[in-house]
Scaffold this motif. Structure first.
Motif, PDB file in Angstrom:
ATOM      1  N   VAL A 108      20.661  38.209  37.712  1.00 54.50           N
ATOM      2  CA  VAL A 108      21.354  38.814  36.570  1.00 54.50           C
ATOM      3  C   VAL A 108      22.846  38.912  36.841  1.00 54.50           C
ATOM      4  CG1 VAL A 108      21.605  40.919  35.189  1.00 54.50           C
ATOM      5  CG2 VAL A 108      19.321  40.051  35.748  1.00 54.50           C
ATOM      6  N   LEU A 109      23.221  39.369  38.034  1.00 57.45           N
ATOM      7  CA  LEU A 109      24.649  39.414  38.363  1.00 57.45           C
ATOM      8  C   LEU A 109      25.250  38.015  38.307  1.00 57.45           C
ATOM      9  CD1 LEU A 109      27.183  40.880  39.337  1.00 57.45           C
ATOM     10  CD2 LEU A 109      26.350  40.598  41.689  1.00 57.45           C
ATOM     11  N   GLY A 110      24.507  37.028  38.776  1.00 59.94           N
ATOM     12  CA  GLY A 110      25.000  35.658  38.765  1.00 59.94           C
ATOM     13  C   GLY A 110      25.290  35.153  37.364  1.00 59.94           C
ATOM     14  N   VAL A 111      24.388  35.404  36.406  1.00 61.85           N
ATOM     15  CA  VAL A 111      24.625  34.893  35.052  1.00 61.85           C
ATOM     16  C   VAL A 111      25.714  35.697  34.352  1.00 61.85           C
ATOM     17  CG1 VAL A 111      22.331  33.890  34.831  1.00 61.85           C
ATOM     18  CG2 VAL A 111      22.714  36.224  34.019  1.00 61.85           C
ATOM     19  N   VAL A 112      25.835  36.984  34.670  1.00 57.85           N
ATOM     20  CA  VAL A 112      26.936  37.771  34.099  1.00 57.85           C
ATOM     21  C   VAL A 112      28.277  37.182  34.535  1.00 57.85           C
ATOM     22  CG1 VAL A 112      28.115  40.014  34.232  1.00 57.85           C
ATOM     23  CG2 VAL A 112      25.648  39.919  33.783  1.00 57.85           C
ATOM     24  N   ILE A 113      28.396  36.875  35.821  1.00 55.32           N
ATOM     25  CA  ILE A 113      29.634  36.275  36.324  1.00 55.32           C
ATOM     26  C   ILE A 113      29.824  34.871  35.746  1.00 55.32           C
ATOM     27  CG2 ILE A 113      30.778  35.411  38.402  1.00 55.32           C
ATOM     28  CD1 ILE A 113      29.571  37.817  39.883  1.00 55.32           C
ATOM     29  N   ALA A 114      28.736  34.106  35.634  1.00 54.66           N
ATOM     30  CA  ALA A 114      28.832  32.758  35.069  1.00 54.66           C
ATOM     31  C   ALA A 114      29.369  32.792  33.649  1.00 54.66           C
ATOM     32  CB  ALA A 114      27.468  32.081  35.112  1.00 54.66           C
ATOM     33  N   ARG A 143      30.466  46.809  29.658  1.00 52.37           N
ATOM     34  CA  ARG A 143      29.323  47.711  29.541  1.00 52.37           C
ATOM     35  C   ARG A 143      28.026  46.912  29.450  1.00 52.37           C
ATOM     36  NH1 ARG A 143      29.513  52.543  25.622  1.00 52.37           N
ATOM     37  NH2 ARG A 143      28.010  53.209  27.208  1.00 52.37           N
ATOM     38  N   ALA A 144      27.047  47.338  30.224  1.00 56.32           N
ATOM     39  CA  ALA A 144      25.752  46.665  30.261  1.00 56.32           C
ATOM     40  C   ALA A 144      24.640  47.659  29.976  1.00 56.32           C
ATOM     41  CB  ALA A 144      25.522  46.009  31.628  1.00 56.32           C
ATOM     42  N   LEU A 145      23.679  47.220  29.170  1.00 56.70           N
ATOM     43  CA  LEU A 145      22.488  48.014  28.886  1.00 56.70           C
ATOM     44  C   LEU A 145      21.295  47.320  29.517  1.00 56.70           C
ATOM     45  CD1 LEU A 145      21.088  50.361  27.337  1.00 56.70           C
ATOM     46  CD2 LEU A 145      20.765  48.742  25.437  1.00 56.70           C
ATOM     47  N   LEU A 165      30.711  46.994  36.551  1.00 52.70           N
ATOM     48  CA  LEU A 165      30.272  47.211  35.180  1.00 52.70           C
ATOM     49  C   LEU A 165      29.854  48.667  34.973  1.00 52.70           C
ATOM     50  CD1 LEU A 165      29.399  44.017  35.844  1.00 52.70           C
ATOM     51  CD2 LEU A 165      28.522  44.212  33.515  1.00 52.70           C
ATOM     52  N   LYS A 166      29.956  49.116  33.757  1.00 56.04           N
ATOM     53  CA  LYS A 166      29.476  50.431  33.364  1.00 56.04           C
ATOM     54  C   LYS A 166      28.081  50.253  32.792  1.00 56.04           C
ATOM     55  CE  LYS A 166      34.151  52.002  32.313  1.00 56.04           C
ATOM     56  NZ  LYS A 166      35.075  52.505  31.249  1.00 56.04           N
ATOM     57  N   VAL A 167      27.086  50.819  33.475  1.00 51.05           N
ATOM     58  CA  VAL A 167      25.684  50.514  33.169  1.00 51.05           C
ATOM     59  C   VAL A 167      24.972  51.733  32.599  1.00 51.05           C
ATOM     60  CG1 VAL A 167      23.507  49.645  34.095  1.00 51.05           C
ATOM     61  CG2 VAL A 167      25.673  48.828  35.054  1.00 51.05           C
ATOM     62  N   TYR A 199      26.776  43.318  27.560  1.00 53.87           N
ATOM     63  CA  TYR A 199      25.635  42.601  28.133  1.00 53.87           C
ATOM     64  C   TYR A 199      24.383  43.436  27.894  1.00 53.87           C
ATOM     65  CZ  TYR A 199      29.059  39.693  30.510  1.00 53.87           C
ATOM     66  OH  TYR A 199      30.094  38.843  30.773  1.00 53.87           O
ATOM     67  N   VAL A 200      23.337  42.790  27.421  1.00 56.24           N
ATOM     68  CA  VAL A 200      22.054  43.453  27.191  1.00 56.24           C
ATOM     69  C   VAL A 200      21.013  42.715  28.016  1.00 56.24           C
ATOM     70  CG1 VAL A 200      20.296  44.082  25.502  1.00 56.24           C
ATOM     71  CG2 VAL A 200      22.731  44.158  24.867  1.00 56.24           C
ATOM     72  N   ILE A 201      20.409  43.426  28.969  1.00 57.67           N
ATOM     73  CA  ILE A 201      19.466  42.801  29.902  1.00 57.67           C
ATOM     74  C   ILE A 201      18.067  43.322  29.624  1.00 57.67           C
ATOM     75  CG2 ILE A 201      18.824  42.532  32.330  1.00 57.67           C
ATOM     76  CD1 ILE A 201      22.361  43.481  31.672  1.00 57.67           C
TER      77      ILE A 201
END
Length: 325
Positions: A108-114, A143-145, A165-167, A199-201
């Motif tokens: 997940v961190l990888g795709v956020v950075i990508a 901000r990520a949920l 990120l603010k999660v 970002y919504v995970i």
């Protein structure tokens, strides 16, 4: 030595047998089976190890489970074995919670950075030998949920917070002082809170309440610049609504590791839509993961065989392992 009261273990594994089973084979009668032979393997079996955790063969073979007391599945998700007859039975169900937490969080961190650094765009330009300068986004402060507050969701939250990120989380119960998420919103308020996040995970377990929770209404509520990441279950998403949202620019992109139909058909639009990253259900699969799955099962088998409490016991009404179990 295997004796007359040796437990009988059925293993649903197809052509690929689980590794490192010799210790268990020394104390149990182990019946390895594919989908077609599962009913025969279940007759007289005391336990079932669902090593092929993507198989949906267990419900059809359940009629032959005349002595079964325990089922263990080699995944965190239990939806392939969460059918009415198992729910209503006295059979104990355990899963492999904990094996994939950190590796999925890294994905997940990888795709956020990508997404933020447009790494797919850079790769496309490199293949064209094109030097095209662009500006990229910052990850810090976004901000990520995280929808799903189990161990995988918590691992994701910790890693995203470490990256700046603010999660926030979303789960069954609202709370304000969670150690990993800070604020946890109730799932019933999903659409209300979606406009707040970049970002919504999705990592929620698949239940009757979560199936199709990401539909046209949910995608319409998200920011046009938001990215959607699904590492939970494909059925959490109404795929046709996601395709429409991407085509119409209602959201900026999606990273998808799980799908309603797997493998994803070669002619599916998700393969070629702009802003979409597709991976073949591999976000948690690190080098050595199969051995680790067997280690988790072997520990529980030894507990079960010696009458000690099992780990990762699933609440069959909730569909997952409750916190603290």
């Amino acid at each position: 030595m295997i004796g007359p009261k040796t437990p009988v273990l059925a293993v649903l594994c197809g052509d690929q047998h689980p590794p490192d089973m010799k210790t268990i084979e020394s104390v149990a009668e182990v019946r390895y089976s594919g989908e077609e032979g599962l009913a025969d393997a279940l007759r007289g079996a005391d336990a079932l190890f669902v090593y092929d955790f993507l198989s949906t063969a267990v419900p059809a073979a359940w009629h032959a489970a005349d002595k079964l007391r325990w089922v263990h599945i080699a995944s965190a998700g239990v939806d392939p074995v969460m059918f009415p007859e198992l729910r209503a039975s006295d059979v104990v169900l355990t899963n492999s919670r904990g094996v994939f937490d950190d590796s999925i969080a890294e994905y997940v961190l990888g795709v956020v950075i990508a997404f933020a650094k447009d790494l797919p765009g850079s790769l496309d330009l490199q293949r064209q030998s094109r030097w095209q300068h662009r500006e990229s986004e910052r990850v810090g402060g976004r901000r990520a949920l995280v929808v799903g507050t189990g161990p995988i969701g918590r691992a994701i939250a910790r890693l995203l917070r470490a990256a700046g990120l603010k999660v926030s989380g979303m789960g069954r119960r609202a709370r304000e002082d969670d150690p990993d998420f800070g604020t946890v919103h109730p799932s019933a308020d999903l659409v209300r809170h979606l406009p707040e996040f970049d970002y919504v995970i999705a990592v929620a377990p698949l239940t009757e309440q979560t199936k199709g929770m990401f539909d046209a209404t949910a995608f319409a509520a998200m920011k046009p610049v938001a990215r959607f990441v699904n590492v939970g279950r494909g059925e959490l998403v109404v795929t046709s609504d996601l395709v429409t949202a991407l085509r119409e620019g209602r959201i900026a992109g999606a990273a998808l590791d799980v799908f309603e139909t797997e493998p994803l058909p070669s002619d599916h639009p998700l393969w070629t839509l702009d802003g979409v990253l597709v991976s073949p259900h591999m976000s948690g699969d690190f080098v050595g993961w199969r051995n680790t799955l067997v280690e988790v099962f072997a520990d529980n088998f030894e507990r079960w065989h010696t009458g000690r409490p099992l780990r990762n016991v699933v609440d069959k009404q909730l569909g997952y392992v409750p916190s603290g179990h």
